[in-house]
Design a protein around this motif. Structure first.
Motif, PDB file in Angstrom:
ATOM      1  N   MET A 155       4.108  13.466  -9.923  1.00 14.53           N
ATOM      2  CA  MET A 155       2.892  14.193  -9.520  1.00 14.53           C
ATOM      3  C   MET A 155       2.165  14.766 -10.730  1.00 14.53           C
ATOM      4  O   MET A 155       1.127  15.411 -10.594  1.00 14.53           O
ATOM      5  CB  MET A 155       3.263  15.331  -8.539  1.00 14.53           C
ATOM      6  CG  MET A 155       3.777  14.831  -7.203  1.00 14.53           C
ATOM      7  SD  MET A 155       4.545  16.174  -6.237  1.00 14.53           S
ATOM      8  CE  MET A 155       3.112  16.859  -5.411  1.00 14.53           C
TER       9      MET A 155
ATOM     10  N   PRO B 287       3.193  10.119   5.988  1.00 15.84           N
ATOM     11  CA  PRO B 287       2.662   9.370   4.855  1.00 15.84           C
ATOM     12  C   PRO B 287       3.750   9.006   3.843  1.00 15.84           C
ATOM     13  O   PRO B 287       4.761   9.707   3.708  1.00 15.84           O
ATOM     14  CB  PRO B 287       1.634  10.333   4.257  1.00 15.84           C
ATOM     15  CG  PRO B 287       1.259  11.228   5.384  1.00 15.84           C
ATOM     16  CD  PRO B 287       2.515  11.397   6.194  1.00 15.84           C
ATOM     17  N   ALA B 288       3.475   7.913   3.110  1.00 12.17           N
ATOM     18  CA  ALA B 288       4.467   7.366   2.176  1.00 12.17           C
ATOM     19  C   ALA B 288       4.906   8.387   1.125  1.00 12.17           C
ATOM     20  O   ALA B 288       6.074   8.419   0.734  1.00 12.17           O
ATOM     21  CB  ALA B 288       3.891   6.128   1.499  1.00 12.17           C
ATOM     22  N   SER B 289       3.981   9.224   0.684  1.00 15.20           N
ATOM     23  CA  SER B 289       4.284  10.144  -0.407  1.00 15.20           C
ATOM     24  C   SER B 289       5.446  11.085  -0.054  1.00 15.20           C
ATOM     25  O   SER B 289       6.240  11.452  -0.924  1.00 15.20           O
ATOM     26  CB  SER B 289       3.031  10.947  -0.733  1.00 15.20           C
ATOM     27  OG  SER B 289       3.331  11.918  -1.673  1.00 15.20           O
TER      28      SER B 289
ATOM     29  N   ASP C 282       8.775   9.110   0.396  1.00 13.23           N
ATOM     30  CA  ASP C 282       9.305   8.774  -0.930  1.00 13.23           C
ATOM     31  C   ASP C 282      10.583   9.582  -1.205  1.00 13.23           C
ATOM     32  O   ASP C 282      11.616   9.028  -1.609  1.00 13.23           O
ATOM     33  CB  ASP C 282       8.217   9.117  -1.954  1.00 13.23           C
ATOM     34  CG  ASP C 282       8.557   8.667  -3.361  1.00 13.23           C
ATOM     35  OD1 ASP C 282       9.321   7.699  -3.495  1.00 13.23           O
ATOM     36  OD2 ASP C 282       8.036   9.280  -4.320  1.00 13.23           O
TER      37      ASP C 282
ATOM     38  N   GLU D  58       7.035   2.348   5.099  1.00 16.77           N
ATOM     39  CA  GLU D  58       7.859   3.165   4.206  1.00 16.77           C
ATOM     40  C   GLU D  58       9.316   2.721   4.311  1.00 16.77           C
ATOM     41  O   GLU D  58      10.019   2.592   3.312  1.00 16.77           O
ATOM     42  CB  GLU D  58       7.714   4.654   4.569  1.00 16.77           C
ATOM     43  CG  GLU D  58       6.333   5.231   4.305  1.00 16.77           C
ATOM     44  CD  GLU D  58       5.259   4.770   5.292  1.00 16.77           C
ATOM     45  OE1 GLU D  58       5.601   4.510   6.477  1.00 16.77           O
ATOM     46  OE2 GLU D  58       4.075   4.651   4.909  1.00 16.77           O
TER      47      GLU D  58
ATOM     48  N   TRP E  65       0.850  -1.209   0.000  1.00 18.70           N
ATOM     49  CA  TRP E  65       0.000   0.000   0.000  1.00 18.70           C
ATOM     50  C   TRP E  65       0.883   1.256   0.000  1.00 18.70           C
ATOM     51  O   TRP E  65       0.668   2.189  -0.769  1.00 18.70           O
ATOM     52  CB  TRP E  65      -0.917  -0.031   1.225  1.00 18.70           C
ATOM     53  CG  TRP E  65      -1.796   1.174   1.368  1.00 18.70           C
ATOM     54  CD1 TRP E  65      -1.634   2.217   2.227  1.00 18.70           C
ATOM     55  CD2 TRP E  65      -2.986   1.467   0.613  1.00 18.70           C
ATOM     56  NE1 TRP E  65      -2.641   3.141   2.063  1.00 18.70           N
ATOM     57  CE2 TRP E  65      -3.494   2.702   1.081  1.00 18.70           C
ATOM     58  CE3 TRP E  65      -3.680   0.809  -0.407  1.00 18.70           C
ATOM     59  CZ2 TRP E  65      -4.640   3.294   0.564  1.00 18.70           C
ATOM     60  CZ3 TRP E  65      -4.839   1.401  -0.916  1.00 18.70           C
ATOM     61  CH2 TRP E  65      -5.300   2.617  -0.427  1.00 18.70           C
ATOM     62  N   ALA E  66       1.907   1.250   0.840  1.00 19.52           N
ATOM     63  CA  ALA E  66       2.820   2.400   0.909  1.00 19.52           C
ATOM     64  C   ALA E  66       3.571   2.564  -0.415  1.00 19.52           C
ATOM     65  O   ALA E  66       3.767   3.684  -0.902  1.00 19.52           O
ATOM     66  CB  ALA E  66       3.803   2.223   2.058  1.00 19.52           C
TER      67      ALA E  66
ATOM     68  N   LYS F  21      10.014  13.635  -8.579  1.00 21.11           N
ATOM     69  CA  LYS F  21       8.777  13.739  -7.788  1.00 21.11           C
ATOM     70  C   LYS F  21       7.735  14.563  -8.549  1.00 21.11           C
ATOM     71  O   LYS F  21       6.562  14.177  -8.624  1.00 21.11           O
ATOM     72  CB  LYS F  21       9.087  14.370  -6.424  1.00 21.11           C
ATOM     73  CG  LYS F  21       7.933  14.338  -5.454  1.00 21.11           C
ATOM     74  CD  LYS F  21       7.592  12.915  -5.019  1.00 21.11           C
ATOM     75  CE  LYS F  21       6.510  12.861  -3.968  1.00 21.11           C
ATOM     76  NZ  LYS F  21       6.157  11.470  -3.631  1.00 21.11           N
TER      77      LYS F  21
ATOM     78  N   ARG G  68       2.727   2.187  -3.379  1.00 23.34           N
ATOM     79  CA  ARG G  68       1.964   2.897  -4.422  1.00 23.34           C
ATOM     80  C   ARG G  68       2.230   4.398  -4.391  1.00 23.34           C
ATOM     81  O   ARG G  68       2.100   5.076  -5.402  1.00 23.34           O
ATOM     82  CB  ARG G  68       0.465   2.682  -4.213  1.00 23.34           C
ATOM     83  CG  ARG G  68       0.040   1.277  -4.490  1.00 23.34           C
ATOM     84  CD  ARG G  68      -1.487   1.161  -4.467  1.00 23.34           C
ATOM     85  NE  ARG G  68      -1.815  -0.226  -4.659  1.00 23.34           N
ATOM     86  CZ  ARG G  68      -2.219  -1.042  -3.694  1.00 23.34           C
ATOM     87  NH1 ARG G  68      -2.409  -0.598  -2.486  1.00 23.34           N
ATOM     88  NH2 ARG G  68      -2.452  -2.308  -3.953  1.00 23.34           N
ATOM     89  N   GLU G  69       2.546   4.909  -3.224  1.00 22.78           N
ATOM     90  CA  GLU G  69       2.756   6.353  -3.062  1.00 22.78           C
ATOM     91  C   GLU G  69       4.248   6.717  -3.069  1.00 22.78           C
ATOM     92  O   GLU G  69       4.615   7.817  -2.654  1.00 22.78           O
ATOM     93  CB  GLU G  69       2.141   6.806  -1.730  1.00 22.78           C
ATOM     94  CG  GLU G  69       0.625   6.821  -1.716  1.00 22.78           C
ATOM     95  CD  GLU G  69       0.064   8.101  -2.344  1.00 22.78           C
ATOM     96  OE1 GLU G  69       0.468   9.180  -1.927  1.00 22.78           O
ATOM     97  OE2 GLU G  69      -0.758   7.998  -3.262  1.00 22.78           O
ATOM     98  N   MET G  70       5.091   5.778  -3.496  1.00 24.32           N
ATOM     99  CA  MET G  70       6.534   6.037  -3.467  1.00 24.32           C
ATOM    100  C   MET G  70       7.153   5.850  -4.861  1.00 24.32           C
ATOM    101  O   MET G  70       8.031   5.001  -5.071  1.00 24.32           O
ATOM    102  CB  MET G  70       7.211   5.130  -2.417  1.00 24.32           C
ATOM    103  CG  MET G  70       6.611   5.301  -1.020  1.00 24.32           C
ATOM    104  SD  MET G  70       7.384   4.323   0.274  1.00 24.32           S
ATOM    105  CE  MET G  70       8.668   5.421   0.845  1.00 24.32           C
TER     106      MET G  70
END
Ligand code: ADE
Length: 433
Positions: A411, A363-365, A368, A70, A35-36, A407, A38-40
């Protein structure tokens, strides 16, 4: 208790040891790590390149980090790059036990971390992580480097350098450099712009409130929230708390930061004054006893105090204890101190990092970028260690800028580029009004 892996669990490479809460949590941990991930997206790109190029082949890494989903993705990236790793926790309360289980079971990474471990176990885990005889150490708070330097032995002579994740760790390491005590170079990951601008500000800003809200279910709107320390972390929490309707008061010792806080629209005053007004206190200073006896003595009945700085010594809990007649746990991560004069003061997460104790950390984002810096910083260290002195170094600017570019791309944000005419203008001094 340290368990020795036996088949079919004996998949861990290197040392066959681990010390985690419960291996049966591994499946839940794997889902959380995925799950993490996905945001990295930046870390994922680094991992793909590392898998092809193997820049860390033959490198043993001892990592002392918060054992989160993470961090697990960082560990998988380093492993893809060819490193062998031992991982231990950088805080007794921050471990996600299911993640630790998955790292052992699915990734074969010897992990030494149990949420709620006592001080003795915490330090024994550091020793076990170092048993890999590291070439590189990776710290969040400098506990590995500190242990190596205070227990120096020939086993540590293979260390070519270290990376450091956090402000507090970098401060400790700079003090070691100044004293001439540092035995190898350190890359200060915290000092990369793609780290502290985002992780410290937006990561701490959100995750600190997340931890407080998860364990108290407090309504922030209308509350007086006292933020001690207006560094990047304090700025982040103050802005988020204001956004949720709190009346924010800032305390500072640095005049420039105090002006900044005032011009950002916050009330600024000494803690002695703020102590009388606050409903909720959050320390993020990196210093000792920021909330002390004189402050507890004037707090409102029912005040809540917590810390989001690295170590658990910002709130003087022994002092609070000596003012109290009774302490009881009233909710997970909430202790109620009944003072001898009848008032109640609530302490969250034993004064440890509230965001990683009562919630899941940043949060993972945002991690990252922090962990892209960790991986690329380690690669840089391995390639350049011979040229580096026993000093604390910043992450090289080209790495920092590349992480920012990746990044932005992930985004879906495009930006302008300078025209040749603009480049020329910026590099000239003749042209004025
Ligand atoms: N520090 C703050 N948040 C973190 C996270 N989610 N993982 C690892 N270290 C952290």
């Amino acid at each position: 208790m340290t368990k020795t892996l036996t088949a079919p669990r004996a998949k861990a490479e290197g040392s066959r040891n681990y010390d985690i809460k419960d291996i049966s949590l591994a499946e839940a941990g794997k889902l959380k790590i995925e799950w993490a991930e996905r945001e990295m997206p930046v870390l994922r790109l680094v991992k793909e390149r590392f898998a092809k190029e193997k820049p860390l082949e033959g490198i043993n890494i001892a990592a002392c980090l918060h054992v989160t989903a993470e961090t697990a993705n960082l560990m998988l990236t380093l492993k893809a790059g060819g490193a062998k790793i031992h991982l231990c926790a950088s805080n007794p309360l921050s471990t996600q036990d299911e993640v630790a289980a998955s790292l052992v079971k699915h990734a074969g990474i010897p992990t030494y971390a149990i949420k709620g471990e006592d001080r003795k176990t915490y330090f024994s885990h550091i020793v076990q992580a170092l048993a890999i005889q590291p070439n590189v150490t990776m710290d969040d708070g400098a506990d590995l480097v500190s242990h190596i330097h205070t227990h120096w032995s020939a086993g540590y002579s293979k260390v070519i350098g270290s990376t450091e994740e956090t402000t507090t760790g970098v401060i400790r390491l700079r003090a070691m450099e100044k004293d001439g005590a540092l035995r190898f170079p350190v890359i200060a990951v915290n000092d990369a712009l793609t780290k502290h601008f985002f992780d410290n500000r937006y990561g701490t800003g959100q995750s600190t409130l997340d931890g407080i809200l998860r364990c108290t279910n407090l309504l922030l709107a209308g509350k007086v929230v006292v933020i001690a320390g207006y560094g990047w972390c304090g700025r982040g929490v103050a802005t988020r708390a204001k956004g949720m309707g709190a009346h924010v008061v800032v305390t500072e010792v640095n005049p420039l930061r105090a002006i900044e806080a005032a011009m950002d629209g916050f009330e600024v005053m000494p803690m002695k004054e703020a102590a009388k007004k606050g409903d909720l206190f959050i320390t993020l200073t990196g210093d000792l006893n920021v909330i002390d006896t004189e402050h507890f003595k004037v707090m409102k009945d029912g005040a809540i105090v917590c810390n989001s700085g690295h170590f658990n010594d910002e709130i003087n809990l022994p002092a609070l204890k000596s003012l109290s007649k009774k302490i009881r746990t009233v909710r997970p991560f909430v202790e109620e101190y009944s003072l001898k004069d009848g008032r109640l003061v609530h302490v969250l997460a034993e004064g440890r990092l509230i965001n990683l104790s009562a919630a899941e950390g940043h949060p993972a984002s945002v991690m990252d970028m922090s962990f892209a810096n960790q991986s690329l910083g380690s690669e840089y260290l391995v390639k350049n260690a011979r040229e580096l002195e026993r000093k604390v170094y910043a992450v090289p600017q080209p790495i920092d800028e590349e992480i920012a570019r990746l990044k932005l791309k992930a985004m879906g944000i495009a930006i302008d580029t300078l025209t040749p005419e603009q480049v020329k203008y910026l590099n000239s001094w003749e042209q004025g009004t």
